[in-house]
Design an enzyme around this catalytic site. Structure first.
Site, PDB file in Angstrom:
ATOM      1  N   ASP A  74      25.124  -8.656   7.424  1.00  0.00           N
ATOM      2  CA  ASP A  74      25.545  -9.855   6.316  1.00  0.00           C
ATOM      3  C   ASP A  74      26.828  -9.614   6.126  1.00  0.00           C
ATOM      4  O   ASP A  74      27.605 -10.499   5.776  1.00  0.00           O
ATOM      5  CB  ASP A  74      24.458  -9.592   4.960  1.00  0.00           C
ATOM      6  CG  ASP A  74      25.105 -10.393   3.933  1.00  0.00           C
ATOM      7  OD1 ASP A  74      25.056 -11.796   4.156  1.00  0.00           O
ATOM      8  OD2 ASP A  74      25.427 -10.085   2.768  1.00  0.00           O
TER       9      ASP A  74
ATOM     10  N   LEU B 166       0.706  -1.272   0.047  1.00  0.00           N
ATOM     11  CA  LEU B 166      -0.266   0.205  -0.094  1.00  0.00           C
ATOM     12  C   LEU B 166       0.831   1.227   0.136  1.00  0.00           C
ATOM     13  O   LEU B 166       0.391   2.497   0.014  1.00  0.00           O
ATOM     14  CB  LEU B 166      -1.080   0.079   1.105  1.00  0.00           C
ATOM     15  CG  LEU B 166      -1.719  -1.199   1.326  1.00  0.00           C
ATOM     16  CD1 LEU B 166      -2.685  -1.080   2.364  1.00  0.00           C
ATOM     17  CD2 LEU B 166      -2.567  -1.678   0.243  1.00  0.00           C
ATOM     18  N   CYS B 167       2.262   1.122   0.059  1.00  0.00           N
ATOM     19  CA  CYS B 167       2.914   2.471  -0.189  1.00  0.00           C
ATOM     20  C   CYS B 167       3.041   2.788  -1.475  1.00  0.00           C
ATOM     21  O   CYS B 167       2.820   1.953  -2.471  1.00  0.00           O
ATOM     22  CB  CYS B 167       4.482   2.108   0.157  1.00  0.00           C
ATOM     23  SG  CYS B 167       4.573   2.312   2.131  1.00  0.00           S
ATOM     24  N   HIS B 168       3.066   3.949  -1.784  1.00  0.00           N
ATOM     25  CA  HIS B 168       3.156   4.658  -3.193  1.00  0.00           C
ATOM     26  C   HIS B 168       4.718   4.574  -3.624  1.00  0.00           C
ATOM     27  O   HIS B 168       5.568   4.637  -2.989  1.00  0.00           O
ATOM     28  CB  HIS B 168       2.533   6.335  -3.296  1.00  0.00           C
ATOM     29  CG  HIS B 168       1.359   6.267  -2.840  1.00  0.00           C
ATOM     30  ND1 HIS B 168       0.714   6.156  -1.740  1.00  0.00           N
ATOM     31  CD2 HIS B 168       0.176   6.400  -3.504  1.00  0.00           C
ATOM     32  CE1 HIS B 168      -0.601   6.248  -1.598  1.00  0.00           C
ATOM     33  NE2 HIS B 168      -0.984   6.364  -2.923  1.00  0.00           N
TER      34      HIS B 168
ATOM     35  N   MET C  19       8.397   6.201   5.623  1.00  0.00           N
ATOM     36  CA  MET C  19       8.538   4.792   5.200  1.00  0.00           C
ATOM     37  C   MET C  19       9.978   4.577   4.552  1.00  0.00           C
ATOM     38  O   MET C  19      10.410   3.615   4.609  1.00  0.00           O
ATOM     39  CB  MET C  19       7.267   4.304   4.527  1.00  0.00           C
ATOM     40  CG  MET C  19       6.052   3.837   5.426  1.00  0.00           C
ATOM     41  SD  MET C  19       6.384   3.240   7.049  1.00  0.00           S
ATOM     42  CE  MET C  19       7.100   1.862   6.520  1.00  0.00           C
ATOM     43  N   GLU C  20      10.061   5.456   3.635  1.00  0.00           N
ATOM     44  CA  GLU C  20      11.195   5.276   2.809  1.00  0.00           C
ATOM     45  C   GLU C  20      12.693   5.668   3.601  1.00  0.00           C
ATOM     46  O   GLU C  20      13.543   4.830   3.576  1.00  0.00           O
ATOM     47  CB  GLU C  20      11.179   6.381   1.653  1.00  0.00           C
ATOM     48  CG  GLU C  20      10.331   6.107   0.416  1.00  0.00           C
ATOM     49  CD  GLU C  20       8.929   6.134   0.831  1.00  0.00           C
ATOM     50  OE1 GLU C  20       8.167   5.342   0.053  1.00  0.00           O
ATOM     51  OE2 GLU C  20       8.512   6.625   1.804  1.00  0.00           O
TER      52      GLU C  20
END
Length: 270
Positions: A127, A74-76, A112-113
């Site tokens: 890692d 649902l993120c653009h 969110m980014e």
């Protein structure tokens, strides 16, 4: 505050931002990865077997920010104008502190980014270093600030000085005192019933004093609700969903003072 990605029926949907005016949006996030002092020393000396660890983690974080819409439902998809990822090696706590900043001129925010950039940068550090240290720990990933948008600016540091505003129950059982009265400063948990649950439980918002929780988690809150109000007798229905501070939660999710707990029916669609 409502959950923007749920409609009135409780179904998940992508927010339509077409009618929003474009403006400068910016967000910063941070987190850390803790490791053994010897691992941190190898990182500082560029002595790890996989090469330039910080450069690789920086590229990974930038790539992740640009592809957040592919990772988070649902993120653009956003045309970011800036993504920066920076590292601070802290020998006192034996950790690498990771910060990310994202910016654009657009119709939706970039929180969110920034958070995704920090998360993936930390995972890449793990890692790249795991060959010599598998005990590393990633933690405290959070939003530090945001600028722009109709919701205004946000600074994480400011939230610790705000005085919480108690919420009065929308209605109470006959003869029973509401769980919280306006003006009280009692530590409490804010509860919201969304979509059809407003009618099912007969209340939209209320506040539960923290000391009345059977345990400091969602299960303890449910038990307190059932003890206080007969209408919540079926709050343990396994089909009901729960979010704490707008993040999906379960019975074991811990609660603290002034947390917002939302109950809502199963989501459908996308």
């Amino acid at each position: 505050m409502s959950l923007t990605h749920l409609d009135a029926r409780g179904a998940a949907h992508m927010v339509d931002v077409a009618d929003k005016p474009e403006s400068r949006r910016e967000a910063s996030a941070s987190g850390y990865i803790r490791m053994r002092p010897a691992t941190l020393a190898l990182l500082a000396e560029e002595g790890l077997p996989k090469g330039d660890v910080l450069a690789t983690a920086r590229i990974a974080g930038i790539q992740a920010a640009k592809r957040t819409h592919e990772l988070i439902p649902l993120c653009h998809a956003l045309a970011l104008s800036k993504v920066s990822v920076d590292f601070e090696l802290d020998s006192v706590t034996s950790c690498v502190r990771v910060t990310a900043n994202c910016r654009l001129n657009g119709r939706t925010g970039v929180e969110m980014e920034a958070l995704t950039a920090v998360s993936v940068a930390c995972l890449t550090l793990y890692d790249m270093c795991k060959a010599v240290d598998k005990d590393m720990q990633i933690g405290d990933i959070h939003l530090d600030s945001k600028r722009g948008g109709v919701s205004g600016d946000y600074n994480r540091a400011d939230t610790y000085t705000e005085q919480p505003t108690p919420i009065v129950a929308a209605s109470a059982e006959a003869g029973r005192v509401p769980l919280a009265l306006e003006g009280e400063r009692t530590p409490s948990v804010r509860v919201k019933c969304l979509a059809e649950l407003r009618e099912r439980f007969g209340v939209s918002e209320l506040s539960v004093p923290f000391h009345e929780l059977a345990s400091a988690n969602v299960a303890g809150l449910k038990l307190a609700l059932k003890n206080q109000y007969e209408r919540f007798i079926d709050i343990d229905d396994q089909r009901l969903l729960c979010a704490v501070n707008q993040s999906m939660a379960n019975d074991d999710t811990p609660l603290t003072h002034d947390d917002e707990v939302a109950f809502f029916p199963p989501v459908t669609g996308g």
